[in-house]
Design a protein around this motif. Structure first.
Motif, mmCIF file in Angstrom:
data_model
loop_
_atom_site.group_PDB
_atom_site.id
_atom_site.type_symbol
_atom_site.label_atom_id
_atom_site.label_comp_id
_atom_site.label_asym_id
_atom_site.label_seq_id
_atom_site.Cartn_x
_atom_site.Cartn_y
_atom_site.Cartn_z
ATOM 1 N N ASN A 116 -8.312 -5.869 10.135
ATOM 2 C CA ASN A 116 -7.473 -6.949 10.643
ATOM 3 C C ASN A 116 -6.221 -6.315 11.250
ATOM 4 O OD1 ASN A 116 -9.212 -8.980 9.620
ATOM 5 N ND2 ASN A 116 -8.332 -8.705 7.579
ATOM 6 N N HIS A 150 -11.367 -2.450 5.597
ATOM 7 C CA HIS A 150 -12.133 -3.093 4.530
ATOM 8 C C HIS A 150 -13.572 -2.595 4.620
ATOM 9 C CE1 HIS A 150 -9.164 -6.442 3.764
ATOM 10 N NE2 HIS A 150 -8.803 -6.124 4.998
ATOM 11 N N LEU A 181 -10.913 -0.819 -0.022
ATOM 12 C CA LEU A 181 -9.936 -0.612 1.044
ATOM 13 C C LEU A 181 -9.748 0.883 1.237
ATOM 14 C CD1 LEU A 181 -7.304 -3.263 -0.105
ATOM 15 C CD2 LEU A 181 -9.007 -3.526 1.722
ATOM 16 N N HIS A 191 -5.410 -0.338 7.060
ATOM 17 C CA HIS A 191 -6.488 -0.246 6.076
ATOM 18 C C HIS A 191 -7.761 -0.782 6.675
ATOM 19 C CE1 HIS A 191 -4.405 -4.103 5.607
ATOM 20 N NE2 HIS A 191 -5.575 -4.611 5.277
ATOM 21 N N PHE A 250 -9.525 2.486 -2.563
ATOM 22 C CA PHE A 250 -9.445 1.783 -3.848
ATOM 23 C C PHE A 250 -10.060 0.398 -3.707
ATOM 24 C CE2 PHE A 250 -5.795 -0.671 -2.263
ATOM 25 C CZ PHE A 250 -5.224 0.220 -1.352
ATOM 26 N N HIS A 251 -10.412 -0.183 -4.845
ATOM 27 C CA HIS A 251 -11.013 -1.517 -4.843
ATOM 28 C C HIS A 251 -9.985 -2.574 -4.444
ATOM 29 C CE1 HIS A 251 -14.948 -0.531 -6.575
ATOM 30 N NE2 HIS A 251 -14.316 0.377 -7.282
ATOM 31 N N ASP A 252 -10.434 -3.512 -3.618
ATOM 32 C CA ASP A 252 -9.582 -4.648 -3.267
ATOM 33 C C ASP A 252 -9.353 -5.502 -4.519
ATOM 34 O OD1 ASP A 252 -8.939 -6.246 -0.323
ATOM 35 O OD2 ASP A 252 -8.811 -7.400 -2.185
ATOM 36 N N ILE A 253 -8.130 -5.952 -4.699
ATOM 37 C CA ILE A 253 -7.765 -6.716 -5.898
ATOM 38 C C ILE A 253 -8.397 -8.115 -5.894
ATOM 39 C CG2 ILE A 253 -5.643 -7.867 -5.067
ATOM 40 C CD1 ILE A 253 -4.304 -6.806 -7.670
ATOM 41 N N ASN A 254 -8.788 -8.581 -4.715
ATOM 42 C CA ASN A 254 -9.384 -9.918 -4.562
ATOM 43 C C ASN A 254 -10.652 -9.792 -3.718
ATOM 44 O OD1 ASN A 254 -9.795 -12.687 -4.434
ATOM 45 N ND2 ASN A 254 -8.293 -12.996 -2.795
ATOM 46 N N LYS A 256 -13.949 -9.858 -1.594
ATOM 47 C CA LYS A 256 -14.638 -10.883 -0.800
ATOM 48 C C LYS A 256 -16.134 -10.606 -0.710
ATOM 49 C CE LYS A 256 -10.440 -12.311 0.701
ATOM 50 N NZ LYS A 256 -9.575 -11.236 0.241
ATOM 51 N N PHE A 279 0.830 -1.212 0.000
ATOM 52 C CA PHE A 279 0.000 0.000 0.000
ATOM 53 C C PHE A 279 0.866 1.264 0.000
ATOM 54 C CE2 PHE A 279 -3.753 -2.435 2.123
ATOM 55 C CZ PHE A 279 -3.920 -3.166 0.955
ATOM 56 N N GLY A 292 -4.887 -11.674 11.385
ATOM 57 C CA GLY A 292 -4.828 -12.101 9.984
ATOM 58 C C GLY A 292 -4.441 -10.999 9.018
ATOM 59 N N GLN A 293 -3.784 -9.965 9.525
ATOM 60 C CA GLN A 293 -3.389 -8.846 8.656
ATOM 61 C C GLN A 293 -2.258 -9.272 7.726
ATOM 62 O OE1 GLN A 293 -2.227 -5.339 10.819
ATOM 63 N NE2 GLN A 293 -1.906 -4.118 8.980
ATOM 64 N N GLU A 294 -2.437 -9.009 6.427
ATOM 65 C CA GLU A 294 -1.420 -9.384 5.439
ATOM 66 C C GLU A 294 -0.582 -8.196 4.987
ATOM 67 O OE1 GLU A 294 -3.601 -11.263 2.306
ATOM 68 O OE2 GLU A 294 -4.152 -12.982 3.546
ATOM 69 N N VAL A 295 -1.207 -7.029 4.865
ATOM 70 C CA VAL A 295 -0.487 -5.840 4.416
ATOM 71 C C VAL A 295 -0.314 -4.901 5.600
ATOM 72 C CG1 VAL A 295 -0.470 -3.883 2.833
ATOM 73 C CG2 VAL A 295 -1.452 -6.073 2.090
HETATM 74 P P1 AMP Z 1 -5.453 -7.737 5.202
HETATM 75 O O1 AMP Z 1 -5.466 -9.244 5.235
HETATM 76 O O2 AMP Z 1 -6.464 -7.126 6.134
HETATM 77 O O3 AMP Z 1 -4.063 -7.183 5.389
HETATM 78 O O4 AMP Z 1 -5.969 -7.331 3.771
HETATM 79 C C1 AMP Z 1 -5.130 -7.055 2.709
HETATM 80 C C2 AMP Z 1 -5.993 -6.903 1.486
HETATM 81 O O5 AMP Z 1 -5.252 -6.251 0.483
HETATM 82 C C3 AMP Z 1 -6.507 -8.216 0.894
HETATM 83 O O6 AMP Z 1 -7.934 -8.209 0.890
HETATM 84 C C4 AMP Z 1 -5.919 -8.226 -0.523
HETATM 85 O O7 AMP Z 1 -6.799 -8.771 -1.464
HETATM 86 C C5 AMP Z 1 -5.667 -6.753 -0.757
HETATM 87 N N1 AMP Z 1 -4.628 -6.431 -1.723
HETATM 88 C C6 AMP Z 1 -3.375 -6.936 -1.796
HETATM 89 N N2 AMP Z 1 -2.694 -6.379 -2.803
HETATM 90 C C7 AMP Z 1 -3.525 -5.472 -3.368
HETATM 91 C C8 AMP Z 1 -3.410 -4.562 -4.467
HETATM 92 N N3 AMP Z 1 -2.276 -4.457 -5.178
HETATM 93 N N4 AMP Z 1 -4.479 -3.786 -4.773
HETATM 94 C C9 AMP Z 1 -5.613 -3.885 -4.074
HETATM 95 N N5 AMP Z 1 -5.791 -4.718 -3.038
HETATM 96 C C10 AMP Z 1 -4.763 -5.508 -2.687
#
Ligand code: AMP
Length: 119
Positions: A91, A106, A43, A104, A31-35, A37, A9, A97-100
């Motif tokens: 998250n 959702h 986001l 942010h 912006f729109h989430d790339i995947n 749910k 991000f 479960g935070q990935e980024v």
């Molecule tokens: P979190 O698990 O809460 O950290 O969510 C991270 C979110 O970022 C996930 O829903 C991903 O699908 C989304 N995401 C990852 N890369 C991108 C991207 N390049 N553009 C938009 N959304 C993304």
């Protein structure tokens, strides 16, 4: 957890990689989430270097926090979610479960959402 300036991000904020932007001002980007749910999955991020929900609320000043959530509600209205309802999720950290690692929120809507917490 220290802030990683190369998280995805942060790179979107620097326009190094594209996003499907829905809103931007001097403090917030959405912006729109790339995947997605949900039929609509946006986001919303502050532009400051906050790693997660807890970091944002620990360090950001009150005006920044208030501005952020005002924009969340305005974006929900922009997509006609006020009447139909929606869900916001933050998250936070490993067990959350935070990935980024850039704070942010959702924003999920556009249809009936499933169970709040999956397995
Ligand atoms: P979190 O698990 O809460 O950290 O969510 C991270 C979110 O970022 C996930 O829903 C991903 O699908 C989304 N995401 C990852 N890369 C991108 C991207 N390049 N553009 C938009 N959304 C993304």
């Amino acid at each position: 957890m220290s802030y990683d300036v190369n998280n995805i991000f942060a790179r979107i904020l620097r326009q190094e990689i594209p996003c499907k932007k829905v809103f931007e001002d001097e403090k917030v980007l959405a912006f729109h989430d790339i995947n997605p749910k949900a039929p609509l999955h946006i986001l919303i991020i502050p532009k400051g270097d906050y790693t997660h929900f807890h970091d944002f609320h620990s360090r950001a000043d009150a005006e920044t926090v208030a501005h952020f959530y005002k924009k969340v509600t305005e974006i929900a209205e922009q997509f006609d979610l006020k009447e139909s309802g929606y869900r916001v999720i933050a998250n936070c950290g490993i067990n959350g479960g935070q990935e980024v690692a850039h704070y942010h929120l959702h924003l999920l809507g556009g249809g009936k959402l499933g169970a709040m917490i999956g397995k």
